[in-house]
Write an enzyme that holds these catalytic residues in place. Structure first.
Site, short mmCIF file in Angstrom:
data_model
loop_
_atom_site.label_atom_id
_atom_site.label_comp_id
_atom_site.label_asym_id
_atom_site.label_seq_id
_atom_site.Cartn_x
_atom_site.Cartn_y
_atom_site.Cartn_z
N SER B 144 138.94 3.75 -85.60
CA SER B 144 139.30 2.59 -84.78
C SER B 144 140.36 3.02 -83.79
CB SER B 144 139.86 1.49 -85.68
OG SER B 144 140.46 0.49 -84.90
N TYR B 157 147.22 -1.37 -91.29
CA TYR B 157 145.83 -1.08 -90.97
C TYR B 157 145.73 0.11 -90.01
CZ TYR B 157 141.07 -1.91 -89.18
OH TYR B 157 139.76 -1.78 -88.82
#
Lengths: 467, 251
Positions: B144, B157
């Protein structure tokens, strides 16, 4: 007939190694996988390696000219058979030749032409091994007269998984023989073969060249040439669009007789000196071969051919192997590589052929070299590619996104008229396409089951197509 | 085996309910994949499997807990039993929480890091070993841009994704020459169920966009892709931006 090698001269498998881990691709330089590569020097070493195969199987490899993944075995063992002791026996009186499988057709030609002999079949390159030529049952410009290479083979020696060496002949052992010719190396390792050579008086070709204006004219002219010439082929300018779509240069020829050579050439009628004029650089940028460059090349190639010319003397390399003049030409396609798409459709299915050519033209797909040829009768090879009809071979750079949709559509069109695709060139078929194109695959698998019940002989091609 | 146009036959999806994962699987099935195994905690519901099925395509599910490394060897062995050679493994499992949740419950934060990083290490190492043995195959890892660089907006995250990205990239380097490869996928904001509660960012895309990019990369053999491609220059600049600027970024 079978003969077990004397256990005394069978070295332990360890002697036939060292094995080297290598990444391998076919001539198209796509589908790279890694395998252990061993280079056995003798039949005994091949035997020893096949007696003790690794879990992921074994496949033979020659000069790596199969375009796709036929001569690689991911995670398994690849036998580079070009290291086999080069053995060559020529019986000039009988025109028979016995050679070890790792000998290249190039080497065979250098030995045979001066003796007035010629290989029964030459593919578009002479840089293939005899073993590879047999495993793929290669064809050439004379298929309509002589059939494929298998037709000329009198005997071959095959090392079976387990290590047994067997001699196969078309009359004595027809099933394993014809399962091995065209069997893509999946019945065992071919280590030598005996074949009948052609007799030639000279090493020159008498070539007639004709330029045709469109595809219809090409097909008509080729059909007419079949009966008149021993060797014929058409090169199609696939970049030409509209009315000129399918325009071609037909080159048809015969070996010249001694009395047809001019005095100077007749002094050494069997002279044979193939040369490599240039080598492609080790690296080429992406998209060097693009619409513009391929279009320009095709235009030039078409224009350079005479409109109509008869009886031109050409050398063997100029007529049979023009591409061999540039070593490593496959590198010109750049890092993305290329695929060759070769299929055959039966006579009468000319519409399918035209539709595929038209579709390529419509979608502006570029093909660097496009070759059309007529096949004569098939031989009994279970997986032999040639069947009577038209065969078209396209060299397609892989960095053309449209191929993903078009190729499966072409596959369907070819199968719908009872055609098939060439395993030695394949890099895109699905298992279902292979099954449909080769209706005798089941029979072949039954024979393979007897020769190799544990499926020791395995290649990426066999895995991909579930052969 | 992958063919020259990037079509494959067998696919293992880790994170079988992942929307992006399923979109990639759908694209691979459309391209010719015939055997698919979806691995997810508690399996995958029948309607979701049925949506993927076509004539001649075998789609199955199995139980898989990404956060329990001890179960991973068994999972990979079962996948090999079922699929034989695995042409493509898609590593798409993970969880998305918020700073508020993680700061209120540090144990949950550590668990999330296991789901987004630690668990991937064990299963990806096992997958890599299998692909190395078979001499071919691609591990697709969904990274990501959240970790490029790790930003205060969602740093737990982001940190896990940064770890995963670095691990996957270097795993690809380790596999060089083995025939196996790792494809690191760096999507920006993707419109999915998982991200529904998060405000879309610029350059957002759909799961299908990610799938199309992955299929294209499998064909060309690229090792790293950004989806959309414009994110590459954006985040290359951002990665080198002064921390004072990153600190002030909304996310």
């Amino acid at each position: 007939m079978s003969c077990e090698p004397d256990p005394a001269d069978r070295p332990p498998a360890a002697l036939a190694r060292p094995v080297v881990q290598r990444q391998l691709t076919g001539w198209g330089r796509a589908m790279r996988t890694t395998a252990d590569v061993a280079r056995p020097r003798s039949v005994a070493e091949v035997s020893a390696l096949l007696a003790d195969p690794p879990a992921r199987g074994v496949i033979s490899r020659g000069l790596g000219r199969a375009y796709g993944d036929a001569a690689q075995d991911a995670g398994g063992l690849v036998l580079d058979l070009t290291g086999l002791a080069p053995d060559l026996h020529v019986d000039v009186a009988a025109a028979t030749v016995t050679a070890s499988a790792g000998v290249s057709l190039d080497a065979l030609m250098r030995a045979l032409v001066p003796l007035g002999l010629w290989v029964p079949v030459s593919p578009g390159t002479r840089n293939v091994t005899l073993g590879g030529a047999l495993a793929a049952d290669v064809h050439g410009k004379n298929h309509h007269v002589d059939g494929s290479f298998g037709n000329a083979v009198r005997a071959l020696r095959l090392v079976l998984p387990g290590g047994e060496v067997r001699t196969l002949t078309p009359d004595g052992t027809p099933e394993p023989f014809w399962a091995t010719l065209g069997g893509m190396g999946l019945t065992g390792a071919i280590v030598s073969a005996t074949f009948t050579a052609h007799r030639i008086q000279t090493s020159r070709m008498l070539v007639d060249t004709t330029r045709t204006a469109d595809l219809d004219q090409t097909l008509t002219a080729m059909a007419a040439d079949d009966a008149r010439y021993h060797y014929t082929v058409a090169w199609i300018d696939l970049m030409a669009r509209g009315a000129a779509m399918g325009r071609s240069v037909l080159t048809s020829g015969e070996f010249a007789r001694l009395d047809q050579l001019p005095a100077r050439a007749a002094r050494d009628p069997l002279a044979y000196h193939p040369t490599v004029r240039a080598a492609a650089p080790p690296w080429a940028p992406p998209r060097l071969l693009n619409r513009a460059s391929i279009g320009a090349f095709n235009e030039l190639w078409f224009r350079k051919a005479p409109r109509h010319r008869t009886g031109q003397l050409q050398t063997i390399p100029a007529y049979f192997h023009p591409l061999d003049m540039v070593a490593g030409w496959n590198r010109l396609y750049g890092p993305a590589g290329f695929m060759q798409y070769q299929f055959v459709v039966p006579f009468g299915a000319e519409d399918t052929l035209s539709a595929i050519v038209a579709s390529l033209s419509d979608h502006r797909i570029v093909s660097f070299l496009t070759v059309l040829k007529r096949f004569g009768p098939a031989n009994p090879g279970y997986l032999s590619f040639p069947t009577p009809g038209w065969t078209l071979a396209l060299d397609l750079p892989l960095d053309q996104p449209g191929l993903t949709e078009l190729i499966p559509r072409f596959d369907e069109a070819v199968l719908a008229v009872g055609g098939r695709h060439y395993l030695a060139k394949d890099s895109t078929m699905s298992p279902a396409t292979a099954r449909a194109g080769y209706p005798r695959l089941g029979e072949w698998q039954d024979i393979r089951e007897r020769l190799d019940p544990d499926h020791v002989m395995r290649s990426d091609l066999a895995r991909r197509l579930q052969l | 085996m992958k063919n020259a146009l990037g079509a494959v036959s067998t696919v293992l999806l880790l994170g079988g309910r992942s929307q992006i994962g399923q979109a990639i699987v759908t694209a691979l099935i459309d391209g010719g994949a015939t055997h698919v195994l979806l691995a997810a905690r508690g399996g995958v519901a029948e309607p979701e499997l049925a949506a993927l099925r076509r004539d001649g395509v075998d789609v199955r599910a199995c139980d898989f807990d990404g956060t329990d490394p001890a179960t991973h060897p068994q999972l990979v062995a079962a996948a090999v039993d079922q699929l034989g050679d695995i042409d493509v493994v898609i590593d798409a499992f993970g969880v998305l929480g918020s700073n508020d949740e993680y700061e209120a419950d540090p144990v949950a934060a550590a668990d999330a890091v296991t789901a987004n990083f630690g668990g991937h290490v064990s299963v990806d190492l096992l997958v890599a070993e299998r692909l190395r043995d078979q001499g071919h195959g691609t591990l697709v890892v969904l990274s990501s841009v959240a970790g490029m660089p790790v930003r205060p907006g969602n740093y737990v995250y982001g940190a896990a994704k940064a770890g995963l990205d670095g691990f996957a990239t270097a795993l690809g380097d380790r596999l060089a020459g083995s025939g196996a490869a790792v494809l690191v996928v760096r999507p920006g904001y993707v419109h999915t169920r998982m991200s529904a509660d998060v405000e879309p960012a610029p350059f957002s895309c759909t799961a299908e966009d990610v799938a199309a990019a992955v299929v294209a990369a499998l064909r060309t053999g690229r090792r790293t892709i950004w989806v959309p491609a414009q994110l590459a220059p954006v985040f290359t600049i951002l990665k080198n931006a002064p921390r004072a600027l990153i600190r002030r970024m909304p996310r």
